[in-house]
Motif scaffolding. Structure first.
Motif, PDB file in Angstrom:
ATOM      1  N   GLN A   1      -1.685  -3.712 -15.622  1.00  0.00           N
ATOM      2  CA  GLN A   1      -1.268  -4.895 -15.194  1.00  0.00           C
ATOM      3  C   GLN A   1      -1.885  -5.956 -16.052  1.00  0.00           C
ATOM      4  O   GLN A   1      -2.724  -6.284 -16.764  1.00  0.00           O
TER       5      GLN A   1
ATOM      6  N   LEU B   1      -6.779 -11.827  -4.378  1.00  0.00           N
ATOM      7  CA  LEU B   1      -7.344 -10.677  -5.371  1.00  0.00           C
ATOM      8  C   LEU B   1      -7.414  -9.540  -5.037  1.00  0.00           C
ATOM      9  O   LEU B   1      -7.084  -8.106  -5.683  1.00  0.00           O
ATOM     10  N   HIS B   2      -7.602  -9.263  -3.584  1.00  0.00           N
ATOM     11  CA  HIS B   2      -6.944  -7.936  -3.102  1.00  0.00           C
ATOM     12  C   HIS B   2      -5.568  -7.152  -2.789  1.00  0.00           C
ATOM     13  O   HIS B   2      -6.102  -6.058  -3.992  1.00  0.00           O
TER      14      HIS B   2
ATOM     15  N   SER C   1      -3.751 -10.126 -16.588  1.00  0.00           N
ATOM     16  CA  SER C   1      -5.254  -9.588 -15.836  1.00  0.00           C
ATOM     17  C   SER C   1      -5.176 -10.484 -15.068  1.00  0.00           C
ATOM     18  O   SER C   1      -3.941 -11.424 -14.804  1.00  0.00           O
ATOM     19  N   LYS C   2      -6.036 -10.884 -14.596  1.00  0.00           N
ATOM     20  CA  LYS C   2      -6.296 -11.945 -12.997  1.00  0.00           C
ATOM     21  C   LYS C   2      -6.303 -13.024 -13.364  1.00  0.00           C
ATOM     22  O   LYS C   2      -5.357 -14.099 -12.282  1.00  0.00           O
TER      23      LYS C   2
ATOM     24  N   TYR D   1      -4.259  -8.331  -5.996  1.00  0.00           N
ATOM     25  CA  TYR D   1      -4.259  -7.521  -7.063  1.00  0.00           C
ATOM     26  C   TYR D   1      -4.597  -6.597  -7.604  1.00  0.00           C
ATOM     27  O   TYR D   1      -4.207  -5.847  -8.313  1.00  0.00           O
ATOM     28  N   HIS D   2      -5.650  -5.960  -7.001  1.00  0.00           N
ATOM     29  CA  HIS D   2      -6.604  -4.696  -6.885  1.00  0.00           C
ATOM     30  C   HIS D   2      -5.311  -3.780  -5.999  1.00  0.00           C
ATOM     31  O   HIS D   2      -5.564  -2.245  -6.866  1.00  0.00           O
ATOM     32  N   MET D   3      -4.378  -3.811  -5.724  1.00  0.00           N
ATOM     33  CA  MET D   3      -3.766  -3.118  -4.726  1.00  0.00           C
ATOM     34  C   MET D   3      -3.016  -2.532  -5.682  1.00  0.00           C
ATOM     35  O   MET D   3      -1.758  -1.084  -5.631  1.00  0.00           O
ATOM     36  N   GLY D   4      -2.314  -3.048  -6.642  1.00  0.00           N
ATOM     37  CA  GLY D   4      -1.393  -3.157  -7.497  1.00  0.00           C
ATOM     38  C   GLY D   4      -0.275  -4.229  -8.051  1.00  0.00           C
ATOM     39  O   GLY D   4       0.336  -3.734  -8.661  1.00  0.00           O
TER      40      GLY D   4
ATOM     41  N   LYS E   1       0.653  -1.499   0.210  1.00  0.00           N
ATOM     42  CA  LYS E   1      -0.260   0.415   0.021  1.00  0.00           C
ATOM     43  C   LYS E   1       0.771   1.073   0.217  1.00  0.00           C
ATOM     44  O   LYS E   1       0.740   2.312  -0.733  1.00  0.00           O
TER      45      LYS E   1
END
Length: 148
Positions: A138, A100-101, A140-141, A103-106, A74
């Motif tokens: 970034q 997943l969290h 893909s998931k 991933y969304h944080m970068g 973060k």
């Protein structure tokens, strides 16, 4: 970046994991320098002081003393001078909700620490190979978790 010498940074408090990681990187000819730090506070101190010698890639453990890997991720992504550094989560556990969290944080990728030495070397090589494919977007998931 395949033929370029790299500076990797491992932030991990498990000394055995650090030793195995170092042994694996010693056998990979692309790496010029490996920096190992054992807690999140040391990681952030290093990154904030080393603006001219920043790593090309950070392998970040989640469960570290003083400051967790999630807190470090973060802080790094919120810092204009550091947010460009690719970060691969390098953790013993693999919880897909947490991944997943992250991933969304970068985070760039997530690697569950391999048990066997040959697989440690394999995932480090794979991660280095992915550096040459990094662009402004970034991955893909579906490709976020790197398997050994």
């Amino acid at each position: 970046m395949e033929k370029q010498k790299l500076h990797l940074l491992l932030a991990d408090d498990d000394m055995d994991d650090c030793d195995f990681f170092k042994e694996a990187t010693d056998e990979i000819p692309h790496i010029l320098k490996l920096t190992i730090l054992n807690d999140g506070v040391s990681l952030m101190d290093f990154l904030l002081k080393e603006h001219t010698h920043l790593p090309n890639l950070i392998f970040l453990d989640l469960n570290m003393p003083k400051k967790s890997g999630i807190e470090c991720l973060k802080d790094i992504k919120a810092n204009h001078a550091l947010k460009h550094i690719p970060i691969i989560i390098y953790s013993t556990s693999l919880d897909k909700t947490v991944a997943l969290h992250l991933y969304h944080m970068g985070a760039l990728h997530y690697i569950q620490k391999p048990v066997e030495f040959t697989n440690i070397k394999k995932v480090i090589k794979k991660a280095i190979g992915l550096l040459s494919n990094i662009n402004s977007e970034q991955s893909s998931k579906e490709h976020f978790i790197i398997q050994s």
